[in-house]
Scaffold this active site. Sequence first.
Site, PDB file in Angstrom:
ATOM      1  N   GLY A 281     -21.797  23.743  63.833  1.00  6.47           N
ATOM      2  CA  GLY A 281     -23.133  23.947  63.315  1.00  6.47           C
ATOM      3  C   GLY A 281     -23.169  24.260  61.833  1.00  6.47           C
ATOM      4  O   GLY A 281     -24.146  23.939  61.146  1.00  6.47           O
ATOM      5  N   SER A 282     -22.127  24.899  61.325  1.00  9.72           N
ATOM      6  CA  SER A 282     -22.092  25.205  59.893  1.00  9.72           C
ATOM      7  C   SER A 282     -22.100  23.929  59.060  1.00  9.72           C
ATOM      8  O   SER A 282     -22.806  23.826  58.051  1.00  9.72           O
ATOM      9  CB  SER A 282     -20.851  26.045  59.560  1.00  9.72           C
ATOM     10  OG  SER A 282     -20.905  27.308  60.176  1.00  9.72           O
TER      11      SER A 282
ATOM     12  N   PRO B 286     -23.182  20.459  70.661  1.00  9.37           N
ATOM     13  CA  PRO B 286     -22.724  20.221  72.041  1.00  9.37           C
ATOM     14  C   PRO B 286     -21.736  21.270  72.534  1.00  9.37           C
ATOM     15  O   PRO B 286     -21.693  21.567  73.724  1.00  9.37           O
ATOM     16  CB  PRO B 286     -22.068  18.841  71.951  1.00  9.37           C
ATOM     17  CG  PRO B 286     -22.748  18.175  70.798  1.00  9.37           C
ATOM     18  CD  PRO B 286     -23.000  19.274  69.805  1.00  9.37           C
ATOM     19  N   HIS B 287     -20.940  21.868  71.619  1.00  9.00           N
ATOM     20  CA  HIS B 287     -19.943  22.843  72.087  1.00  9.00           C
ATOM     21  C   HIS B 287     -20.557  24.201  72.392  1.00  9.00           C
ATOM     22  O   HIS B 287     -19.835  25.138  72.740  1.00  9.00           O
ATOM     23  CB  HIS B 287     -18.765  22.957  71.119  1.00  9.00           C
ATOM     24  CG  HIS B 287     -19.076  23.473  69.750  1.00  9.00           C
ATOM     25  ND1 HIS B 287     -18.355  23.085  68.644  1.00  9.00           N
ATOM     26  CD2 HIS B 287     -20.004  24.336  69.278  1.00  9.00           C
ATOM     27  CE1 HIS B 287     -18.824  23.690  67.562  1.00  9.00           C
ATOM     28  NE2 HIS B 287     -19.833  24.458  67.934  1.00  9.00           N
TER      29      HIS B 287
ATOM     30  N   TYR C 242     -11.856   1.002  51.180  1.00  8.87           N
ATOM     31  CA  TYR C 242     -10.650   0.802  51.976  1.00  8.87           C
ATOM     32  C   TYR C 242     -10.880   1.053  53.454  1.00  8.87           C
ATOM     33  O   TYR C 242     -10.037   0.734  54.279  1.00  8.87           O
ATOM     34  CB  TYR C 242      -9.499   1.680  51.459  1.00  8.87           C
ATOM     35  CG  TYR C 242      -9.577   3.140  51.809  1.00  8.87           C
ATOM     36  CD1 TYR C 242      -8.921   3.652  52.935  1.00  8.87           C
ATOM     37  CD2 TYR C 242     -10.314   4.012  51.018  1.00  8.87           C
ATOM     38  CE1 TYR C 242      -8.995   4.993  53.247  1.00  8.87           C
ATOM     39  CE2 TYR C 242     -10.391   5.354  51.329  1.00  8.87           C
ATOM     40  CZ  TYR C 242      -9.724   5.847  52.442  1.00  8.87           C
ATOM     41  OH  TYR C 242      -9.804   7.175  52.744  1.00  8.87           O
TER      42      TYR C 242
ATOM     43  N   SER D 113     -11.983  11.793  58.276  1.00  9.54           N
ATOM     44  CA  SER D 113     -11.315  11.606  59.565  1.00  9.54           C
ATOM     45  C   SER D 113     -11.849  12.600  60.588  1.00  9.54           C
ATOM     46  O   SER D 113     -12.033  13.780  60.292  1.00  9.54           O
ATOM     47  CB  SER D 113      -9.804  11.795  59.407  1.00  9.54           C
ATOM     48  OG  SER D 113      -9.280  10.840  58.510  1.00  9.54           O
TER      49      SER D 113
END
Length: 628
Positions: A159-160, A391-392, A421, A441
């Site tokens: 959430g942060s 969701p967590h 890239y 990522s």
Amino acid sequence: KIIHDVGLQKDLNLNALFIGDKAENGQIYKALLNELVDEHLGWRQNYMPQDMPIITPEEKSSASFEHTVNKTKDVLSEISARMRTHSVPWHNAGRYWGHMNSETLMPSLLAYNFAMLWNGNNVAYESSPATSQMEEEVGMEFAKLMSYKDGWGHIVADGSLANLEGLWYARNIKSLPLAMKEVTPELVAGKSDWELMNLSTEEIMNLLDSVPEKIDEIKAHSARSGKHLEKLGKWLVPQTKHYSWLKAADIIGIGLDQVIPVPVDHNYRMDINELEKIVRGLAAEKTPILGVVGVVGSTEEGAIDGIDKIVALRRVLEKDGIYFYLHVDAAYGGYGRAIFLDEDNNFIPFEDLKDVHYKYNVFTENKDYILEEVHSAYKAIEEAESVTIDPHKMGYVPYSAGGIVIKDIRMRDVISYFATYVFEKGADIPALLGAYILEGSKAGATAASVWAAHHVLPLNVTGYGKLMGASIEGAHRFYNFLNDLSFKVGDKEIEVHPLTYPDFNMVDYVFKEKGNDDLVAMNKLNHDVYDYSSYVKGSIYGNEFLTSHTDFAIPDYGNSPLQFVNQLGFSDEEWNRAGKVTVLRASVMTPYMNKEEHFEEYAEKIKAALQEKLEKIYADQLLASEAK
């Protein structure tokens, strides 16, 4: 596949979706996990079968190979020992009444376990075609949950980060009119800077849409260049704000001085009269309002701000030439909106709510658990520009899985970046996901986990609504239990007082010794109860009642707790002397305590555990006084 048969939706059994307090569904979990692992291993074996195996039987029988495997086993044994010794048993049905942790959905665990084997990186489609598509679908499901017709969303770490993205959107969008004044002055001709700073988000996006060939140049002159930051105005958040908002203002460059806390009332909801007073006071000085944050499920109290009242105020202010961006921080309470959506994802009118809940067995008892003002607040979320949803938390999926959703898909263009890239500008989502988000990522396993949860439990009253209902009903049982609770320790009587009627599923409460008029002493008593009900003293795993705590202090909360403190019998002077009230805090996320017979089984155990803790606390006090 999602079940569409109403009869089957009505009979959705929540107890089939968790491993279980006593691992009742452990064998189901193991069997399904084994199937998925075997499927993955077979997929590896069947890919290019003409290729020779790299790891030969001879190597597997070598001393170095065996040594390495044994080393791995030793390390895993150490991890196992540490986890068994130092983990909190939050999965327990009725012993854990603390932080925002609970049993997680078995389908989500399995999807995460399985998707980890493929090690997808959702930054770009070419790295993770399957899970990138799942994340795109999850984002659209977030939008549907908020009743956004043209919305878009995605998963973040927590959430942060979602709140940071919300402020990022607001900062960039609000700065665009000033950038247009430099790059395409004809678009905003005749408008003063004050008028430019009070254009609505929709007006700004429509203007940007009208000059597609100039978008990149306008963005280059927006706040992302470092320009205009000091002109954007104030960011208003309730006193119940999560600490991430201060971090976000720091990182985004708005600055902590621009963050203004809005007082909350005695129910810990934003005080709308105070909000209007602050906004109009700033407007009188020609200081713009960058945005307002409404909280749906505050982390300390579970309070639901009156989003409908904030929206109504914004409409009134618009007529006076004042507009602010609205972000809803529903990291905790966002999934609660599912309890208000019918099987066709339409928002249920309040007068029909109980009947629909009865039809789908949302609650075990046909009671008035939902306040009308809470219903109205959830309805108005669809008017906000962006929403944080985790969701967590109430999604019951493994960490880490936050989320953000925006009302207008066009908004993502104002924060987009393109790295050649990994993706090509102009390509379709989900190939471009990394270009439109803060992170790079990111785990594809998270997307699979959330996607699985949403497809087992639809985001409406037929699925997640039932899980929300179990949590809310359990919270009400706990609240009613505490309301009637008192203890005798020697010649002392200790009463329990809940803080407020729960808006959602959070129950805060205090222990107070009858006749005590010393607030500092009461605060110490509650902190001692926490010490004995947490990791602080003794074994966590052997603790028969676990909870969490927090402080409502004057620097953060002003006098909003004063009514509660007065009701406990403390004077205003005592409140000012102590400067805070320490409360115990239970996020009642357990899905098992909604049924009366289940709760009653644990009620006496909880009472006995608390009795024992109080006796130890008072024995410690006696020893301490004798030592003096």
